[in-house]
Design a protein around this motif. Structure first.
Motif, mmCIF file in Angstrom:
data_model
loop_
_atom_site.group_PDB
_atom_site.id
_atom_site.type_symbol
_atom_site.label_atom_id
_atom_site.label_comp_id
_atom_site.label_asym_id
_atom_site.label_seq_id
_atom_site.Cartn_x
_atom_site.Cartn_y
_atom_site.Cartn_z
ATOM 1 N N GLY A 508 0.947 -1.311 -0.067
ATOM 2 C CA GLY A 508 -0.040 0.111 -0.018
ATOM 3 C C GLY A 508 0.980 1.121 0.086
ATOM 4 O O GLY A 508 2.181 1.217 -0.284
ATOM 5 N N ILE A 509 0.365 2.336 0.228
ATOM 6 C CA ILE A 509 0.877 3.782 0.025
ATOM 7 C C ILE A 509 0.074 4.705 0.751
ATOM 8 O O ILE A 509 -1.098 4.618 1.111
ATOM 9 N N TYR A 510 0.990 5.658 1.454
ATOM 10 C CA TYR A 510 -0.064 6.859 1.790
ATOM 11 C C TYR A 510 -0.433 8.020 0.724
ATOM 12 O O TYR A 510 0.314 8.009 -0.367
ATOM 13 N N HIS A 511 -1.546 8.456 0.877
ATOM 14 C CA HIS A 511 -1.917 9.346 -0.048
ATOM 15 C C HIS A 511 -2.901 10.368 0.445
ATOM 16 O O HIS A 511 -3.870 10.030 1.269
ATOM 17 N N ASP A 512 -2.958 11.659 -0.223
ATOM 18 C CA ASP A 512 -3.942 12.612 0.161
ATOM 19 C C ASP A 512 -4.919 12.961 -1.006
ATOM 20 O O ASP A 512 -4.490 13.211 -2.041
ATOM 21 N N TRP A 513 -6.190 12.452 -0.971
ATOM 22 C CA TRP A 513 -6.978 12.463 -2.161
ATOM 23 C C TRP A 513 -7.534 13.803 -2.396
ATOM 24 O O TRP A 513 -8.349 13.939 -3.600
ATOM 25 N N CYS A 514 -6.905 14.833 -1.937
ATOM 26 C CA CYS A 514 -7.317 16.277 -2.335
ATOM 27 C C CYS A 514 -6.270 16.525 -3.598
ATOM 28 O O CYS A 514 -6.517 17.561 -3.983
ATOM 29 N N GLU A 515 -5.373 15.568 -3.724
ATOM 30 C CA GLU A 515 -4.454 15.609 -4.682
ATOM 31 C C GLU A 515 -4.298 14.382 -5.627
ATOM 32 O O GLU A 515 -4.872 13.439 -5.481
ATOM 33 N N ALA A 516 -3.600 14.487 -6.920
ATOM 34 C CA ALA A 516 -3.601 13.357 -7.919
ATOM 35 C C ALA A 516 -2.836 12.358 -7.429
ATOM 36 O O ALA A 516 -2.027 12.645 -6.514
ATOM 37 N N PHE A 517 -3.015 11.136 -7.640
ATOM 38 C CA PHE A 517 -2.535 10.026 -7.356
ATOM 39 C C PHE A 517 -1.085 9.923 -8.335
ATOM 40 O O PHE A 517 -1.283 10.210 -9.527
ATOM 41 N N SER A 518 -0.174 9.174 -7.878
ATOM 42 C CA SER A 518 1.160 9.041 -8.643
ATOM 43 C C SER A 518 1.035 8.000 -9.526
ATOM 44 O O SER A 518 1.705 7.082 -9.627
ATOM 45 N N THR A 519 0.184 7.971 -10.573
ATOM 46 C CA THR A 519 0.078 6.949 -11.560
ATOM 47 C C THR A 519 -0.584 7.456 -12.933
ATOM 48 O O THR A 519 -0.825 8.752 -12.889
ATOM 49 N N TYR A 520 -0.289 6.750 -13.944
ATOM 50 C CA TYR A 520 -0.810 7.187 -15.284
ATOM 51 C C TYR A 520 -2.309 7.021 -15.374
ATOM 52 O O TYR A 520 -2.817 6.443 -14.555
ATOM 53 N N PRO A 521 -2.867 7.814 -16.304
ATOM 54 C CA PRO A 521 -4.559 7.428 -16.652
ATOM 55 C C PRO A 521 -4.753 6.059 -16.872
ATOM 56 O O PRO A 521 -3.718 5.311 -17.477
ATOM 57 N N ARG A 522 -5.896 5.446 -16.604
ATOM 58 C CA ARG A 522 -6.210 4.225 -16.969
ATOM 59 C C ARG A 522 -5.338 3.154 -16.443
ATOM 60 O O ARG A 522 -4.973 2.190 -17.098
ATOM 61 N N THR A 523 -5.213 3.148 -15.111
ATOM 62 C CA THR A 523 -4.050 2.029 -14.669
ATOM 63 C C THR A 523 -4.860 1.111 -13.593
ATOM 64 O O THR A 523 -4.316 0.209 -13.171
ATOM 65 N N TYR A 524 -6.258 1.352 -13.378
ATOM 66 C CA TYR A 524 -6.804 0.577 -12.545
ATOM 67 C C TYR A 524 -8.152 -0.131 -13.033
ATOM 68 O O TYR A 524 -8.978 0.609 -13.692
#
Length: 612
Positions: A508-524
């Motif tokens: 897993g990973i820490y993230h703040d959903w007020c910002e964009a995730f560190s991934t490319y589009p269409r990856t999940y």
């Protein structure tokens, strides 16, 4: 006589009136009882909707009517107009908001600062839908996806030229083929991993979680999967075009990331193994700053693998085209820092070196103090979001000063064993009993999801994300060799549980959903959002979070929302303008539970086209 007649007539009319009123009252009472009994037309329709909603395949039988209509009327929704979100221009097909190439070039290049996260301001945010490239198709199912990626999904050929002799990637017709090679393993990742397994206990479940720094197209992680090891791979968005995008298209866990100036978004003592295969990270600089960060996230007893320069420099310095003296100095610094960190060198095989982190925290601490090493003063080694790396050594301990790795079971037993952080009471408010109850609840929730969406276990969904992972119960209940889950713990979550998730053998990973995730589009392929919007209700706009979900979700991918009904009604209104199909339904325990479930499917469409 007349008076007597009129008096009797009045009494008669009065009696008739009373009779009529009483009759009407009885009629309406019976009518109301009949309607409440479940035999009214509206109730029969509701029953049929509930029956169909509890056992539907959301991809082929999405009913667009909500299953909940009782409480929506109390919501203040004066503005009933739905905002329709238009497609972004095609140039944004691979847009990564917080790692935008053009914005990155405006920042200093020292210590890779320009490759770190730099998110757009409110004024710079896009309020449109990221289009898929023309010809986009659903990725191949695992394990075929490990070896083949449709060209249309990531139409970039530069790596086929740059890495041609290293067997990274080859272009064949309308697909890319990944032979499993790498800069340090041109003969294939399998043979390379066999070499590592001669030193590291990969086969027995002791090593379950791994970190691959500077991962390329993540072939190391891809081939570890069949050995029941799950690797978190990261690489920057740089001149090696789309390497992380290729990794995710292959179905391998990966994020855009770099060792720069801020700490990595992982808890302390998280990984059983860390790896660098010619990753070009200057490990010896700044007093071993990056090695100290690896030490923070490496579990006691964990392994660090370094292959490529400067290992075995005496033999390879000519091939590497670097001065012998520079390579010698690089290795000297690495060996020096490793000793300071109490890492024992277990082997050096050709260009591969393997160190093991000490399990004896007390003796290591004494040695470090005697050597004058700087010990980190921070009391919370897991407080890392946007925190600067420090040139100090993180002490390995949990809440009771015990080594957290001692009680870890081999995987898969580790998945449901009591995590050491919970056993020691390190997570406030989470007892062993609460942990067991959480697992029980998530088994029930996931069972309900399987009835709602019958294709969850078929391999259709490979890359899955849990946006608010808690203790990892959702991922544990889904556990399968056909899929993996990126367990995200929001930085504003009440409890910091990511360390527990890693102790279960998950990633897993820490993230703040007020910002964009560190991934490319269409990856999940599938995204799970449990309580996410209640958590962020007063923190940022729902629109921004939903547009980000849309960005990272594949066409025809699915989202499962679980939240309070008033929150979901607002979410449903927003996604009504986003080319999604959705359906709301009751909690699996019945309609009286205020929490509801909503499922949504992103429609297929590509740039310069309408929804198909």
């Amino acid at each position: 006589m007349a008076n007597k007649f009129h008096s009797g007539d009045g009494r008669t009319r009065s009696s008739v009136s009373i009779f009529i009123v009483a009759g009407l009252c009885c009629f309406f009472y019976i009518l109301g009882a009949w309607q409440r009994s479940g035999f009214g037309k509206g109730d029969r329709i509701a029953i049929r909707m509930a029956e169909s909603g509890s056992d539907c395949n959301i991809l082929s039988n999405l009913n667009f009517e909500t299953h909940h209509g009782g409480e929506a009327g109390v919501i203040d929704d004066s503005d009933s107009k739905v905002t329709v979100y238009k497609p972004c221009p095609s140039k944004y097909t691979d847009y990564t908001p917080c790692q935008d190439q053009r914005r990155a070039m405006s920042f200093p290049r020292d210590n890779m600062f320009y490759r770190e996260r730099h998110c757009p301001s409110e004024e710079q945010k896009l309020h449109c839908l990221i289009p898929a490239p023309k010809g986009y198709v659903t990725p191949f199912p695992w394990p075929k996806s490990r070896d083949y990626v449709p060209y249309a999904n990531a139409p970039y050929k530069s790596l086929t030229v740059e890495k041609a002799i290293q067997n990274w990637i080859q272009y064949e017709g309308n697909v890319f083929r990944f032979p499993g090679g790498g800069t340090q393993f041109p003969q294939g990742a399998d043979k390379y991993i066999d070499q590592l397994a001669s030193v590291i206990p990969i086969a027995n479940g002791t090593v379950r979680t791994a970190l691959d720094t500077g991962c390329g197209v993540a072939s190391w992680g891809a081939y570890l999967w069949k050995r029941n090891v799950i690797a978190m791979s990261f690489a920057p968005r740089d001149s090696h075009e789309a390497q992380v995008q290729f990794a995710l298209e292959r179905g391998v866990p990966a994020v855009i990331g770099v060792l720069g100036t801020i700490k990595t978004p992982y808890p302390s003592s998280a990984f059983d193994m860390a790896h660098c295969s010619r990753c070009l990270i200057p490990w010896g600089v700044n007093d071993g700053l990056y090695m100290k960060e690896v030490d923070r996230v490496l579990r006691p007893g964990g392994y660090w693998v370094l292959s490529g320069p400067p290992i075995n420099w005496k033999t390879n310095y000519k091939a590497w085209q670097r001065p012998m003296e520079d390579l010698q100095e690089d290795q000297r610094k690495i060996e020096e820092v490793a000793k300071l960190l109490c890492w024992e060198k277990k082997a050096e095989i050709g260009e591969i070196a393997v160190w093991q982190k000490s399990r004896d925290a007390d003796s290591c601490r004494a040695a470090q103090e005697n050597s004058g090493a700087t010990i980190c003063k921070s009391e919370d080694a897991d407080d890392v979001w946007y925190k600067k790396m420090e040139p100090c050594i993180t002490q390995t301990k949990d809440g009771n000063n015990e080594e957290p790795s001692e009680d870890l079971r081999p995987f898969p037993e580790r998945l449901y064993a009591i995590p050491p952080r919970i056993a020691s009471g390190s997570i406030a408010g989470v007892s062993v009993e609460a942990y067991h109850e959480d697992n029980k609840q998530w088994k029930k929730h996931v069972s309900a999801y399987r009835k709602i969406n019958k294709i969850i276990d078929t391999g259709r969904y490979r890359n899955i994300m849990d946006m608010n992972a808690g203790l990892g119960g959702f991922a544990a209940a889904l556990q399968s060799p056909k899929l993996w889950v990126m367990n995200v713990v929001p930085t504003i979550a009440e409890k910091n549980t990511l360390g527990v998730i890693f102790e279960r053998g998950l990633i897993g990973i820490y993230h703040d959903w007020c910002e964009a995730f560190s991934t490319y589009p269409r990856t999940y392929d599938l995204i799970h959002a449990d309580g996410v919007f209640s958590l962020y209700k007063d923190k940022c706009n729902f629109e921004d979070i939903l547009l980000e979900i849309d960005r990272i979700l594949r066409p025809e991918g699915a989202v499962i929302f679980r939240d309070e009904v008033d929150v979901l009604v607002k979410v449903k209104k927003i996604i009504g303008g986003m080319r999604w199909d959705s359906k709301m339904m009751d909690h699996e325990d019945g309609p009286l539970i205020p929490q509801k479930i909503m499922v949504a499917v992103k429609q297929y469409w590509v740039g310069n086209s309408t929804s198909a």
